[in-house]
Design an enzyme around this catalytic site. Structure first.
Site, PDB file in Angstrom:
ATOM      1  CG  ASP A  18      -2.255   0.636   1.009  1.00  6.71           C
ATOM      2  OD1 ASP A  18      -2.270   1.883   0.964  1.00  6.71           O
ATOM      3  OD2 ASP A  18      -3.269  -0.061   0.892  1.00  6.71           O
ATOM      4  N   PRO A  26       0.487   3.144  18.023  1.00  9.81           N
ATOM      5  CG  PRO A  26      -0.991   4.212  19.465  1.00  9.81           C
ATOM      6  CD  PRO A  26      -0.023   4.497  18.374  1.00  9.81           C
ATOM      7  CG  HIS A  52      -5.174   3.939   1.427  1.00  4.60           C
ATOM      8  ND1 HIS A  52      -4.882   2.632   1.077  1.00  4.60           N
ATOM      9  CD2 HIS A  52      -6.471   4.136   1.068  1.00  4.60           C
ATOM     10  CE1 HIS A  52      -5.939   2.077   0.534  1.00  4.60           C
ATOM     11  NE2 HIS A  52      -6.924   2.962   0.503  1.00  4.60           N
ATOM     12  CB  ILE A  70      -9.946  -0.335  16.267  1.00  7.28           C
ATOM     13  CG1 ILE A  70      -8.615  -0.441  15.490  1.00  7.28           C
ATOM     14  CG2 ILE A  70     -10.598   1.019  16.034  1.00  7.28           C
ATOM     15  CD1 ILE A  70      -8.800  -0.544  13.997  1.00  7.28           C
ATOM     16  CG  ASN A 144     -13.340   2.481  -3.926  1.00  2.00           C
ATOM     17  OD1 ASN A 144     -13.841   1.442  -3.523  1.00  2.00           O
ATOM     18  ND2 ASN A 144     -12.234   3.003  -3.400  1.00  2.00           N
ATOM     19  CB  VAL A 159      -6.890 -12.076  -7.014  1.00  2.00           C
ATOM     20  CG1 VAL A 159      -7.116 -10.924  -6.049  1.00  2.00           C
ATOM     21  CG2 VAL A 159      -5.468 -12.040  -7.571  1.00  2.00           C
ATOM     22  CG  ASP A 182     -13.832 -14.220  -5.390  1.00  2.00           C
ATOM     23  OD1 ASP A 182     -14.161 -15.294  -5.915  1.00  2.00           O
ATOM     24  OD2 ASP A 182     -12.851 -13.545  -5.787  1.00  2.00           O
ATOM     25  CB  SER A 213      -9.241   0.774   0.357  1.00  2.00           C
ATOM     26  OG  SER A 213      -8.686   1.026  -0.896  1.00  2.00           O
TER      27      SER A 213
END
Length: 278
Positions: A18, A26, A52, A70, A144, A159, A182, A213
Site C-alpha cells: 500500500d 500504538p 491509507h 480498535i 470504487n 485473487v 467473490d 480498500s
C-alpha cells in the site's frame, strides 16, 4: 489458551502492499515485523507518507487488548509493510509486481491489496500466479468506481475480489461489481488508525474511511485467521471457505452468487468453525 501445534501458527504474516505503514502507531508497533520495503523510493523503510496503508493495516490486524482504539480482525497475526503507492496515492504496476514477488519471498501467507488499476497486465497476473502457486492468498479491492472490477482483483483464478457493503448490508454505491467479485465486507465509515501527523497534534490518530480498500482487509484478516488455525490449507481451500461461509445478504433480490456481492458478506464465525479439509 496457549497456541500449540494442534492449533496452528498464530504468527501468520500478512503483507500489506500500500502506501506504507506508520510503524510507530500504538495499534501497529507490536504487530509489524520489520520496516519492510519501499518500492517507490527504493528504500528499506516502508513508512507511510499518505495515511491509507496505516488504516488498511489496522483494519486487518491492529493490536488487541492494548487499551487503544480498535481491534484488528487478525488479532494474533503479524504485518509486513510494503510501499508500492506514493504520497499522492498513485503508483505503477511495476512497483506492485515487484512488491508481490518480494512479499512471497519474505514468507507472506496473505497479501492485502487495497488498490488497483483499470488495465489488464500479463506481468501483474504472472506475479499473482507466482504467489498463488506458493501457497499465498491474495485479497484485492474490486474498486470504487461503481463500474467493472479492476486489476488485480479481476484475476479470478488467483485473487479474492472484495466488494464493499454499507450499514444496510447492501452493496455500497461506489463498489465495483461483476462476475469476478467473490465476497463483500463492510466498507463504509470504517474506523482505523492513521499517522499522528495526518490528523495533527492533540487529536486521536484514527479516522473513518470508506471504500473497497476498507472492505478488503476485513477479508485478508479473515484469511489469515483461517490459515493460522488450519496451516495445511492451500489457497483454494481458504478462498472457498471465505466464499462458501458468507451470508447471502441480498438473497431476496439476487439469490445465490451474484455480481454485486459475490457469495455474500463474509461471516467470520461460520468461517472459523472446525473444518476437516486436509
Amino acid at each position: 489458551t496457549a497456541w500449540d501445534e494442534t492449533r496452528g501458527d498464530p504468527d501468520v504474516l500478512i503483507v500489506v502492499l500500500d502506501t506504507g505503514v506508520d510503524m510507530t502507531h500504538p495499534e501497529l508497533v507490536d504487530k509489524v515485523v520489520s520496516t519492510g520495503r519501499d518500492f517507490v523510493n527504493d528504500e528499506l523503510d516502508a513508512t507511510d507518507d499518505h495515511w491509507h496503508g496505516t488504516h488498511v493495516a489496522g483494519v486487518a490486524a491492529a493490536d488487541t487488548g492494548n487499551g487503544e482504539g480498535i481491534a484488528g480482525v487478525a488479532w494474533d497475526c503479524r504485518i509486513l509493510p510494503g510501499k508500492v503507492i506514493d504520497a499522492d496515492g498513485s503508483g505503477y504496476y511495476s512497483w506492485l509486481i515487484d512488491g508481490i514477488v518480494w512479499a512471497v519471498d519474505e514468507g507472506a501467507k496473505v497479501i492485502n491489496l487495497s488498490l488497483g488499476g483499470d488495465e489488464d497486465d500479463e506481468f501483474l497476473e504472472d506475479a499473482c500466479k507466482y504467489a498463488y502457486d506458493r501457497g499465498v492468498v491474495i485479497v484485492a479491492a474490486s474498486g470504487n468506481d461503481g463500474a467493472s472490477v479492476g486489476y488485480p482483483a479481476a484475476f479470478d483464478r488467483y485473487v479474492l475480489a472484495v466488494a464493499a457493503t454499507d450499514y444496510n448490508d447492501e452493496r455500497a454505491s461506489f463498489s465495483n461489481f461483476g462476475p469476478e467479485v467473490d465476497v463483500a465486507a463492510p466498507g463504509v465509515y470504517i474506523l482505523g488508525p492513521c499517522p499522528q501527523w495526518y490528523v495533527g497534534e492533540g487529536y486521536l490518530p484514527y479516522l473513518f474511511g470508506s471504500g473497497t480498500s476498507q472492505a478488503t482487509p476485513h477479508v485478508a484478516g479473515l484469511a489469515a485467521l483461517i490459515m493460522s488455525v488450519k496451516p495445511w490449507l492451500e489457497p483454494d481451500d481458504v478462498m472457498d471457505i471465505v466464499r462458501y461461509t458468507a451470508d447471502d445478504v441480498n438473497r431476496s433480490q439476487s439469490p445465490g452468487r451474484d455480481d454485486d456481492l459475490g457469495y455474500g458478506r463474509i461471516n467470520m464465525e461460520r468461517a472459523l468453525v472446525p473444518y476437516v479439509l486436509r
